[in-house]
Design a protein around this motif. Sequence first.
Motif, PDB file in Angstrom:
ATOM      1  N   TRP A 154       0.835  -1.206   0.000  1.00  0.00           N
ATOM      2  CA  TRP A 154       0.000   0.000   0.000  1.00  0.00           C
ATOM      3  C   TRP A 154       0.870   1.257   0.000  1.00  0.00           C
ATOM      4  O   TRP A 154       0.570   2.217  -0.687  1.00  0.00           O
TER       5      TRP A 154
ATOM      6  N   ARG B 165      -5.872   7.562  -7.179  1.00  0.00           N
ATOM      7  CA  ARG B 165      -5.520   6.143  -6.985  1.00  0.00           C
ATOM      8  C   ARG B 165      -4.599   5.986  -5.780  1.00  0.00           C
ATOM      9  O   ARG B 165      -4.644   4.970  -5.088  1.00  0.00           O
TER      10      ARG B 165
ATOM     11  N   THR C  17      -4.748   7.812  -3.084  1.00  0.00           N
ATOM     12  CA  THR C  17      -5.571   7.975  -1.876  1.00  0.00           C
ATOM     13  C   THR C  17      -6.195   6.652  -1.443  1.00  0.00           C
ATOM     14  O   THR C  17      -6.295   6.362  -0.250  1.00  0.00           O
ATOM     15  N   TRP C  18      -6.606   5.863  -2.420  1.00  0.00           N
ATOM     16  CA  TRP C  18      -7.235   4.565  -2.114  1.00  0.00           C
ATOM     17  C   TRP C  18      -6.315   3.711  -1.215  1.00  0.00           C
ATOM     18  O   TRP C  18      -6.754   3.135  -0.230  1.00  0.00           O
ATOM     19  N   HIS C  19      -5.029   3.683  -1.544  1.00  0.00           N
ATOM     20  CA  HIS C  19      -4.081   2.877  -0.759  1.00  0.00           C
ATOM     21  C   HIS C  19      -3.840   3.485   0.618  1.00  0.00           C
ATOM     22  O   HIS C  19      -3.663   2.768   1.596  1.00  0.00           O
TER      23      HIS C  19
ATOM     24  N   VAL D 180      -6.078   5.223   2.302  1.00  0.00           N
ATOM     25  CA  VAL D 180      -7.288   4.939   3.092  1.00  0.00           C
ATOM     26  C   VAL D 180      -7.230   3.497   3.610  1.00  0.00           C
ATOM     27  O   VAL D 180      -7.557   3.228   4.775  1.00  0.00           O
ATOM     28  N   THR D 181      -6.782   2.589   2.746  1.00  0.00           N
ATOM     29  CA  THR D 181      -6.666   1.183   3.161  1.00  0.00           C
ATOM     30  C   THR D 181      -5.722   1.060   4.360  1.00  0.00           C
ATOM     31  O   THR D 181      -6.055   0.428   5.361  1.00  0.00           O
TER      32      THR D 181
END
Lengths: 238, 563
Positions: B242, B257, B259-261, B263-264
């Motif tokens: 991540w 894209r 940001t997605w990691h 947030v994870t």
Amino acid sequence: MNPTVQISHVTKKFGPFVAVDNLDLSIGEGEFFGFLGPNGAGKTTTIKMITGLYAPTSGTCLINGHDVHRDPLPAKRSIGYVPDQPFLYEKLTGREFLHFVCGLFNMPAALVREKIEEYTEVFEIGDFIDRRAEEYSQGMRQRIVLSAALIHDPGVLIIDEPLVGLDPRSARLVKDTLKERTTKGLTVFMSTHLLEIVEELCDRIAIIKQGRIIYEESQTGARRSNGELETMFLELTK
Amino acid sequence: MEQFILLLNVKASAFLKSVTDLRPQSILKNLSSLFIFGGVAVGVFLLSRAATGYLLTQAHIGLFLFHRFLSMLLYVFFITVNLGNMIVCYATLYKSDEVTYLMGLPIPHHTIFAVKFIDNFFYSSSTLLLLGLALLLGYGSYFGVSPWFYFFTFAAVLLPFMLTAGVIAVIVLMLLIRIASRVGIRWVLAGIMILYLSAIYLYFSAVNPVNLVQEVMKHYPEVNAYFGYLDPPFVHYLPNHWVSEFLYWTVSGEPARATWHLVTLFCILVSLLLTAWMVARVYYYKSWMSTSEARSPGSGRPGFLQVGFMEFGREGVLPRPADAFLRRDFWGFFREPSQWLHLLLMFVLLCVFLVSMSSLELKLTQPFLQTISYLVVFLFDGFLIASISLRFVFPALSLEGDAFWCVRSAPVNLRKLYWQKFIGSFLLIVTTAEILSVASTSMLRDSPFLILVGSLCTAFVALGLTALNLGAGAYFATFREKNPIRIASSQGASLTFLGGMIYLGAVVAILVVPLNRYFEILIIRGTTAPGWLLIPIVAVGLLTGAVFAGSTGIGLATLRRDY
């Protein structure tokens, strides 16, 4: 009589703080000397200088005529030391610890075994002698440390609060052992807060306050009746 | 909550007092720490920037492959933080006198857990946090990112990433201690070791960096064609992935894209913190109680190690008191699980390193690359030796512990004790170092002459590092600390390790030009064993002599300090 312990003009400073100030003491052979004082007076610092754990800022500490700091090995050969906290090697058993201490004093192996058995009996250590120190109570640690201090037959015993953590029976054992040893020539330098112990055991006392001796008995054999010492101590140290 | 804040306040003010202490020796110590840590941080920054630049502009490996390598590096970083936290956590959360004291006060157990966890995380991870920041700065400066990127990535990515490793460590530790109270600590420790070695092995088998390079290079320069089936599926669930994906998409100009990691990572961290909190509420007190009872009177355990000739009371080959010290240190070492277990772990790591070396096929024809490969292997050997020295030699004096009074008040020459510790440590270190050096240089198919050069320099390095660690260990001795791992991860230990790295860097700097010249001549003539190569070896010897004399002088002088 030549003094066994001779402290001359000893001063110890920690930065600007003077812990012990120009201390002079002389203790003769076979004498049971009580070293008293309120908390923070300089008792443990003095003891640490006598045993070579602290170097004095000035002055000398002689044991049987040997300077503890300039000629440490002969001086330390005569000393048995019981610190205020009975720290041991946690992973060694009591027996192994005593073997280790005997190794430091270069005692013959056969004598070591005999002495360990003797002190296991004297201080009633029992089966605990073969358990690791990490399992010991405070009292058991104190018994092991007392055994370690006496096992090489020292001429001088320097002892800082000897009865910490001991139950009444063990305390009696220690007091009797120490008293009996002084009759055979052992010199004891004992620091304690327990005035009744001093009254019972000591031949002579000195009181230290803020690093200076404020009272010292000039000759052995001064007798104090019950409570007299406490009144004097409280008066002098207030 | 008030108690939590109060306890944290006490910790913070104790820390602030230690760093704002205005006594001359403290100022000197803090300044030298700042100088050395700062120097290393600058070095890591420059190295990170240069490596990023080299891989992307010289080697043209491409952004994707670069971030896959970064992911592997982050995986090692994650495991290091995780293991470090777990090892130090045991001492901080279970063996600390402070916890024993706090447990006797009307404070909820999970509050004590939370305070000690935070204390432990910053204690055991601060150096790695600094190195991580320096790496990030080097990486970012290559891409010319804005200052906000650094602040944001440090606070919202690097710190949560490391915290994730720390939280996992403490959850696993609490559960393991509960299990250990039923099946025995030795089985659990063996289980942890197998688990971590398997995790490292499986990860690198799956992502195999050698295969990765070979497969990608087959498609070079059309490497994107390979990207679709590059990653094994499980890699997508790892925090290092991540972080590397966040960086990849950020520098690729696709923040959505990235940001997605992020947030994870953040969600997983919050879940883990909540899990740790819940596990602590249920298990912390119980697990603390079981470790506490294991040390109480009557819990006596028979020693599993029986070595008759090392028992006290037997006639020894060494004169007294050296014999007494030898036996004490032997039993002290093998009765402390953290000592022998770490030794075993280091031995396994050395074997892994040697096996990895044996599978390397380096057919280099350029002198400079040959020099680099030789020195990288030398440096890696040196790094391993520095780590072993730090772990086992640095704590040697501190481990005399509170019971040092009995040695200090005995008729024992302390200089002899120091030399005995030095000789014992040096024999251990130099033997390991020589095995490593000869094996690794032989595996690279170096000439006997180069193997000899490596062996001589390694012997010097072993001498220098042993002296440095023993001397600095005496200077920074903490007799109150019983845990050797905490001693070896203290601020003084970190400084010593960095000092060791500077020393190794200086040795490499002495060797680089003469070795390059040697490889040039070797390629032209086919064979050579020039006598002038002895000159840099003598220089390494002189440098080592200076390190040895300085460190030993300091070590011996500190023995005269008040105890």
